[in-house]
Design a protein around this motif. Structure first.
Motif, PDB file in Angstrom:
ATOM      1  N   HIS A 191       0.827  -1.200   0.000  1.00  0.00           N
ATOM      2  CA  HIS A 191       0.000   0.000   0.000  1.00  0.00           C
ATOM      3  C   HIS A 191       0.864   1.253   0.000  1.00  0.00           C
ATOM      4  O   HIS A 191       0.562   2.225  -0.711  1.00  0.00           O
ATOM      5  N   SER A 192       1.939   1.233   0.767  1.00  0.00           N
ATOM      6  CA  SER A 192       2.838   2.388   0.835  1.00  0.00           C
ATOM      7  C   SER A 192       3.482   2.658  -0.524  1.00  0.00           C
ATOM      8  O   SER A 192       3.582   3.810  -0.964  1.00  0.00           O
ATOM      9  N   ILE A 193       3.918   1.599  -1.188  1.00  0.00           N
ATOM     10  CA  ILE A 193       4.584   1.754  -2.482  1.00  0.00           C
ATOM     11  C   ILE A 193       3.619   2.315  -3.524  1.00  0.00           C
ATOM     12  O   ILE A 193       3.953   3.244  -4.263  1.00  0.00           O
ATOM     13  N   VAL A 194       2.415   1.767  -3.583  1.00  0.00           N
ATOM     14  CA  VAL A 194       1.434   2.253  -4.560  1.00  0.00           C
ATOM     15  C   VAL A 194       1.094   3.721  -4.299  1.00  0.00           C
ATOM     16  O   VAL A 194       1.116   4.552  -5.218  1.00  0.00           O
ATOM     17  N   MET A 195       0.792   4.061  -3.046  1.00  0.00           N
ATOM     18  CA  MET A 195       0.354   5.418  -2.731  1.00  0.00           C
ATOM     19  C   MET A 195       1.473   6.440  -2.834  1.00  0.00           C
ATOM     20  O   MET A 195       1.219   7.632  -3.004  1.00  0.00           O
TER      21      MET A 195
ATOM     22  N   GLU B 131       4.481   5.828  -4.966  1.00  0.00           N
ATOM     23  CA  GLU B 131       5.142   5.773  -6.265  1.00  0.00           C
ATOM     24  C   GLU B 131       4.190   5.886  -7.451  1.00  0.00           C
ATOM     25  O   GLU B 131       4.576   6.381  -8.508  1.00  0.00           O
ATOM     26  N   ASP B 132       2.940   5.406  -7.289  1.00  0.00           N
ATOM     27  CA  ASP B 132       2.078   5.304  -8.469  1.00  0.00           C
ATOM     28  C   ASP B 132       0.640   5.047  -8.036  1.00  0.00           C
ATOM     29  O   ASP B 132       0.151   3.918  -8.092  1.00  0.00           O
ATOM     30  N   GLY B 133      -0.050   6.121  -7.638  1.00  0.00           N
ATOM     31  CA  GLY B 133      -1.400   5.972  -7.109  1.00  0.00           C
ATOM     32  C   GLY B 133      -2.398   5.394  -8.101  1.00  0.00           C
ATOM     33  O   GLY B 133      -3.403   4.815  -7.695  1.00  0.00           O
ATOM     34  N   GLN B 134      -2.131   5.538  -9.386  1.00  0.00           N
ATOM     35  CA  GLN B 134      -3.045   5.031 -10.413  1.00  0.00           C
ATOM     36  C   GLN B 134      -2.599   3.677 -10.970  1.00  0.00           C
ATOM     37  O   GLN B 134      -3.048   3.262 -12.045  1.00  0.00           O
TER      38      GLN B 134
ATOM     39  N   GLU C 209       9.200  25.225 -15.982  1.00  0.00           N
ATOM     40  CA  GLU C 209       9.132  24.970 -14.548  1.00  0.00           C
ATOM     41  C   GLU C 209       9.853  23.673 -14.208  1.00  0.00           C
ATOM     42  O   GLU C 209      10.097  22.828 -15.075  1.00  0.00           O
ATOM     43  N   LEU C 210      10.189  23.534 -12.928  1.00  0.00           N
ATOM     44  CA  LEU C 210      10.805  22.299 -12.472  1.00  0.00           C
ATOM     45  C   LEU C 210       9.812  21.155 -12.638  1.00  0.00           C
ATOM     46  O   LEU C 210       8.635  21.300 -12.289  1.00  0.00           O
ATOM     47  N   THR C 211      10.281  20.041 -13.182  1.00  0.00           N
ATOM     48  CA  THR C 211       9.382  18.907 -13.423  1.00  0.00           C
ATOM     49  C   THR C 211       9.488  17.889 -12.296  1.00  0.00           C
ATOM     50  O   THR C 211      10.540  17.708 -11.697  1.00  0.00           O
ATOM     51  N   ARG C 212       8.368  17.235 -12.033  1.00  0.00           N
ATOM     52  CA  ARG C 212       8.351  16.152 -11.058  1.00  0.00           C
ATOM     53  C   ARG C 212       8.419  14.829 -11.807  1.00  0.00           C
ATOM     54  O   ARG C 212       8.247  14.775 -13.028  1.00  0.00           O
ATOM     55  N   GLY C 213       8.649  13.770 -11.083  1.00  0.00           N
ATOM     56  CA  GLY C 213       8.730  12.475 -11.732  1.00  0.00           C
ATOM     57  C   GLY C 213       7.364  11.982 -12.175  1.00  0.00           C
ATOM     58  O   GLY C 213       6.357  12.255 -11.537  1.00  0.00           O
ATOM     59  N   ALA C 214       7.329  11.279 -13.309  1.00  0.00           N
ATOM     60  CA  ALA C 214       6.067  10.734 -13.805  1.00  0.00           C
ATOM     61  C   ALA C 214       6.186   9.240 -14.039  1.00  0.00           C
ATOM     62  O   ALA C 214       5.355   8.656 -14.718  1.00  0.00           O
ATOM     63  N   SER C 215       7.208   8.620 -13.475  1.00  0.00           N
ATOM     64  CA  SER C 215       7.427   7.190 -13.691  1.00  0.00           C
ATOM     65  C   SER C 215       6.420   6.373 -12.907  1.00  0.00           C
ATOM     66  O   SER C 215       6.263   6.550 -11.693  1.00  0.00           O
ATOM     67  N   THR C 216       5.740   5.480 -13.600  1.00  0.00           N
ATOM     68  CA  THR C 216       4.836   4.551 -12.933  1.00  0.00           C
ATOM     69  C   THR C 216       5.639   3.352 -12.417  1.00  0.00           C
ATOM     70  O   THR C 216       6.814   3.190 -12.746  1.00  0.00           O
ATOM     71  N   ILE C 217       4.993   2.532 -11.622  1.00  0.00           N
ATOM     72  CA  ILE C 217       5.642   1.310 -11.150  1.00  0.00           C
ATOM     73  C   ILE C 217       6.016   0.420 -12.332  1.00  0.00           C
ATOM     74  O   ILE C 217       7.085  -0.198 -12.349  1.00  0.00           O
ATOM     75  N   THR C 218       5.162   0.383 -13.341  1.00  0.00           N
ATOM     76  CA  THR C 218       5.461  -0.420 -14.534  1.00  0.00           C
ATOM     77  C   THR C 218       6.671   0.131 -15.264  1.00  0.00           C
ATOM     78  O   THR C 218       7.537  -0.635 -15.714  1.00  0.00           O
ATOM     79  N   MET C 219       6.753   1.454 -15.395  1.00  0.00           N
ATOM     80  CA  MET C 219       7.911   2.077 -16.049  1.00  0.00           C
ATOM     81  C   MET C 219       9.199   1.782 -15.277  1.00  0.00           C
ATOM     82  O   MET C 219      10.238   1.483 -15.862  1.00  0.00           O
ATOM     83  N   GLN C 220       9.123   1.872 -13.960  1.00  0.00           N
ATOM     84  CA  GLN C 220      10.301   1.577 -13.142  1.00  0.00           C
ATOM     85  C   GLN C 220      10.702   0.108 -13.277  1.00  0.00           C
ATOM     86  O   GLN C 220      11.893  -0.226 -13.273  1.00  0.00           O
TER      87      GLN C 220
ATOM     88  N   LEU D   2      10.825   2.200   4.455  1.00  0.00           N
ATOM     89  CA  LEU D   2      11.409   1.520   3.293  1.00  0.00           C
ATOM     90  C   LEU D   2      10.981   2.204   1.996  1.00  0.00           C
ATOM     91  O   LEU D   2      11.790   2.411   1.086  1.00  0.00           O
ATOM     92  N   THR D   3       9.719   2.560   1.911  1.00  0.00           N
ATOM     93  CA  THR D   3       9.203   3.227   0.720  1.00  0.00           C
ATOM     94  C   THR D   3       9.839   4.600   0.543  1.00  0.00           C
ATOM     95  O   THR D   3      10.160   5.006  -0.582  1.00  0.00           O
ATOM     96  N   ALA D   4      10.044   5.304   1.637  1.00  0.00           N
ATOM     97  CA  ALA D   4      10.670   6.632   1.567  1.00  0.00           C
ATOM     98  C   ALA D   4      12.097   6.562   1.041  1.00  0.00           C
ATOM     99  O   ALA D   4      12.617   7.546   0.501  1.00  0.00           O
ATOM    100  N   ALA D   5      12.728   5.398   1.165  1.00  0.00           N
ATOM    101  CA  ALA D   5      14.110   5.240   0.695  1.00  0.00           C
ATOM    102  C   ALA D   5      14.191   4.984  -0.802  1.00  0.00           C
ATOM    103  O   ALA D   5      15.262   5.134  -1.402  1.00  0.00           O
ATOM    104  N   LEU D   6      13.089   4.600  -1.441  1.00  0.00           N
ATOM    105  CA  LEU D   6      13.117   4.174  -2.848  1.00  0.00           C
ATOM    106  C   LEU D   6      13.732   5.198  -3.809  1.00  0.00           C
ATOM    107  O   LEU D   6      14.504   4.814  -4.686  1.00  0.00           O
ATOM    108  N   PRO D   7      13.420   6.488  -3.687  1.00  0.00           N
ATOM    109  CA  PRO D   7      13.998   7.425  -4.660  1.00  0.00           C
ATOM    110  C   PRO D   7      15.523   7.541  -4.590  1.00  0.00           C
ATOM    111  O   PRO D   7      16.161   7.884  -5.579  1.00  0.00           O
TER     112      PRO D   7
END
Length: 244
Positions: free
Chosen positions: A84-88, A90-93, A116-127, A203-208
């Motif tokens: 749940h942490s990873i989905v919410m 890294e990739d809510g959709q 403007e500064l861009t944010r990440g748009a990588s989905t779990i599938t892309m990663q 653990l999820t906070a460490a992913l980036p």
């Protein structure tokens, strides 16, 4: 003795040189075609539950004789708060898109065009496809161009449940540490199925940035990020329906 005309020998040499160059070009082209086709072939292999894929970073660790720690686990052997942490975070959709979050990608492109500064748009599938088939640095923009269609293809062929299972077993979560089980053992001395909500959020906070972020010794900013992740994970609800 009659003089020997060197022209035929020189012509023959040029022909052989040309044939040699064409041979090398053919080999290079064939090699590139094989490399391009490999992800599409391996994708079907990776659907099988008994196949445990490795990432390109794991292969790099092997090639440089560093080795790595990864202990494969099924999705059912991972504490739900971590999923749940990873989905919410890294990739809510994840459960609703087709490999690429078009809305998020459109927002990023708009920000980029407006300077403007861009944010990440990588989905779990892309990663996942990046970790399985592609490089990390340099030429990130070139990689993204390849990553997008690969993610759509991967999502089309591989079930969501299996995509997440592969992701949580190849994601980097520390120096030479890959996957939820090895990370849980390394950072908290317990199995991934026994992680608490707080440990899952850390653990999820460490992913980036798993090389600099240590879940067992979080900084103040990392603790703040984990607080947000933990709160979101508690309200995951329908966002994680495809993992239930």
């Amino acid at each position: 003795m009659p003089a020997v005309d060197p022209e035929p020998d020189m012509a023959a040499g040029r022909v052989r040189a040309g044939q040699g160059r064409r041979g090398w070009v053919r080999r290079i082209v064939v090699g590139l075609v094989v490399l391009a086709a490999l992800p599409f072939v391996l994708t079907f292999l990776y659907i099988l539950p008994f196949v445990h894929p490795v990432s390109t970073l794991m292969l790099k660790d092997l090639a440089t004789l560093q080795g790595y720690d990864r202990q494969w686990v099924s999705l059912e052997e991972v504490a739900p708060p971590l999923l749940h942490s990873i989905v919410m975070s890294e990739d809510g959709q994840f459960c609703s898109h087709y490999g690429v979050d078009l809305r998020e990608l459109s927002a990023v492109l708009t920000d980029a065009m407006e300077g403007e500064l861009t944010r990440g748009a990588s989905t779990i599938t892309m990663q996942t496809v990046k970790n399985l088939f592609l490089w990390h640095r340099p030429l990130g923009s070139v990689r993204k161009v390849i990553e997008l269609p690969l993610a759509v293809y991967f999502d089309l062929v591989v079930p969501k449940h299996r995509i997440m299972e592969i992701y949580i077993n190849i994601a980097e979560l520390g120096p030479n540490i890959y996957g939820a089980e090895a990370a849980a053992q390394h950072h908290f001395g317990k199995s991934a199925k026994n992680l608490s909500r707080r440990e899952a959020a850390l653990l999820t906070a460490a992913l980036p940035n798993p090389i600099l972020r240590n879940p067992a010794k979080p900084s103040a900013s990392m603790r703040r990020i984990a607080n947000i992740i933990e709160r979101r994970a508690r309200n995951a609800g329908d966002y994680v329906r495809c993992l239930q």
